[in-house]
Design an enzyme around this catalytic site. Structure first.
Site, PDB file in Angstrom:
ATOM      1  N   HIS A  64     -14.171  -5.315   2.272  1.00  0.00           N
ATOM      2  CA  HIS A  64     -13.990  -5.777   0.662  1.00  0.00           C
ATOM      3  C   HIS A  64     -15.363  -5.448  -0.022  1.00  0.00           C
ATOM      4  CE1 HIS A  64     -10.834  -8.398   2.955  1.00  0.00           C
ATOM      5  NE2 HIS A  64     -10.434  -8.007   1.949  1.00  0.00           N
ATOM      6  N   GLU A 108       0.007  -9.655  -6.468  1.00  0.00           N
ATOM      7  CA  GLU A 108       0.410  -9.573  -4.970  1.00  0.00           C
ATOM      8  C   GLU A 108       2.217  -9.957  -5.162  1.00  0.00           C
ATOM      9  OE1 GLU A 108       1.292  -9.655  -1.447  1.00  0.00           O
ATOM     10  OE2 GLU A 108      -1.041  -9.646  -2.009  1.00  0.00           O
ATOM     11  N   GLY A 141       3.512  -4.351  -7.469  1.00  0.00           N
ATOM     12  CA  GLY A 141       2.537  -3.456  -8.150  1.00  0.00           C
ATOM     13  C   GLY A 141       2.980  -2.540  -9.113  1.00  0.00           C
ATOM     14  N   ASP A 158      -5.432  -2.893  -3.078  1.00  0.00           N
ATOM     15  CA  ASP A 158      -5.815  -3.221  -1.879  1.00  0.00           C
ATOM     16  C   ASP A 158      -4.239  -3.313  -1.091  1.00  0.00           C
ATOM     17  OD1 ASP A 158      -6.837  -4.297   0.480  1.00  0.00           O
ATOM     18  OD2 ASP A 158      -6.952  -6.737  -0.346  1.00  0.00           O
ATOM     19  N   THR A 160      -1.426  -2.022   1.879  1.00  0.00           N
ATOM     20  CA  THR A 160      -1.339  -1.834   3.430  1.00  0.00           C
ATOM     21  C   THR A 160      -1.041  -0.389   3.480  1.00  0.00           C
ATOM     22  OG1 THR A 160       1.302  -2.375   2.937  1.00  0.00           O
ATOM     23  CG2 THR A 160      -0.279  -4.270   3.483  1.00  0.00           C
ATOM     24  N   ASP A 161      -0.783  -0.104   4.623  1.00  0.00           N
ATOM     25  CA  ASP A 161      -0.262   1.256   4.792  1.00  0.00           C
ATOM     26  C   ASP A 161       0.918   1.506   4.275  1.00  0.00           C
ATOM     27  OD1 ASP A 161      -2.232   2.570   6.991  1.00  0.00           O
ATOM     28  OD2 ASP A 161      -1.902   0.593   8.048  1.00  0.00           O
ATOM     29  N   PRO A 165       6.609  -2.879   2.294  1.00  0.00           N
ATOM     30  CA  PRO A 165       6.311  -3.169   0.720  1.00  0.00           C
ATOM     31  C   PRO A 165       5.280  -2.176   0.195  1.00  0.00           C
ATOM     32  CG  PRO A 165       6.470  -5.209   2.030  1.00  0.00           C
ATOM     33  CD  PRO A 165       6.409  -4.069   3.167  1.00  0.00           C
TER      34      PRO A 165
END
Length: 296
Positions: A64, A108, A141, A158, A160-161, A165
């Site tokens: 972060h 998000e 997003g 930020d 995920t792989d 999603p």
């Protein structure tokens, strides 16, 4: 060890890592993802989505700090920041440490992740959700960046792989929307996997981002939880000079910001843009890699 429950990560088909589980704090299949939060004696609380570790209390600060302070200090005058993902709140925590920022928007897709993390990973957000500059948007997003009329100085993906999603956050339609949503001199950064094991991700991201940004590269950090070597972060701007700031400039900005970090410092910032030769070779010799929907 045999008496403890073991949790196995399933990111790679042929090898991986396991975690001993002292206590499962939460487990649920949300609208979008299969989420589990458990306690490990070495890493503290661990959150995994769809069988892949996303964050741990022990080493989250590396990820972060590098995802936030590198672009924010490189920009130098950021007022509006957009975070895509980041439901655990730690990205928000680090961005909010910059007092010159006037607005922080977080998009998000899964409201459940935000709720669970506020309860079970409170140290990640450390009260940042109460920052008056913060605005939470529950949305996809890709949809947000292609529908919004707002402009931002820094966009942090930020993600995920590129499975489930998170897959849409590696597409051209997302990158194009991000480029359009940046102010002049803006910076886009994104999580881009461990390049030794996920080299195709970096190559595909580079190919796609290059259509919308004149300066595309990567920077890196070693994060123990994300095994397999260094983790790469995509970097994209229209101004190459932002990636080449000298140490003295960064030291001055760092001092003015009044930050006290556990991993980031200006020398790390400069050095993080030095990439291993195998990645440089891949970026210059492989024109296109099939596998991450390069058409969208």
């Amino acid at each position: 060890m045999s008496q403890k429950e073991l949790w196995y990560e399933t990111l790679h088909a042929n090898f991986g890592q396991y975690f001993s589980v002292e206590n499962v704090l939460y487990r649920e299949k949300t609208e979008h993802q299969d989420l589990v939060i458990f306690e490990n004696p070495e890493l503290g609380r661990v959150m995994a989505l769809d069988g892949v570790v996303q964050t741990t209390e022990r080493d989250e600060f590396i990820y972060h700090e590098m995802m936030t302070h590198v672009p924010l200090l490189a920009h130098g005058q950021a007022k509006k920041v957009l975070i895509i993902g980041g439901g655990d709140g730690a990205m928000l925590r680090e961005v909010s440490r910059h007092k010159n920022i006037e607005q922080i928007t977080m998009v998000e897709i899964d409201a459940g992740v935000v709720e669970f993390c506020r309860q079970y990973l409170p140290n990640h957000s450390a009260g940042a959700y109460d920052d008056p500059r913060f605005k939470l948007v529950i949305d996809d997003g890709v949809n947000f960046v292609n529908q919004t009329t707002e402009k931002f100085d820094v966009i942090i993906s930020d993600c995920t792989d590129p499975i489930g999603p998170g897959e849409s956050l590696f597409t051209s339609v997302f990158y194009e929307g991000c480029a359009r949503s940046l102010n002049e001199g803006g910076i886009f950064v994104a999580q881009n996997g461990v390049c030794f094991l996920q080299q195709d991700e970096a190559v595909n991201s580079h190919n796609k981002l290059s259509h919308y940004f004149s300066d595309v590269s990567f920077y890196q950090a070693a994060i123990p939880t994300y095994y397999g070597g260094i983790m790469t972060f995509a970097w994209a701007t229209q101004n190459p000079a932002l990636r080449q700031l000298d140490l003295a400039t960064l030291q001055n900005r760092f001092a003015q910001a009044g930050l006290a970090c556990r991993y980031y410092n200006p020398a790390i910032h400069v050095g993080s843009f030095a990439l291993p030769q195998y990645l440089l070779d891949a970026l210059t010799t492989i024109p296109k890699v099939i596998g991450l929907d390069s058409s969208e």
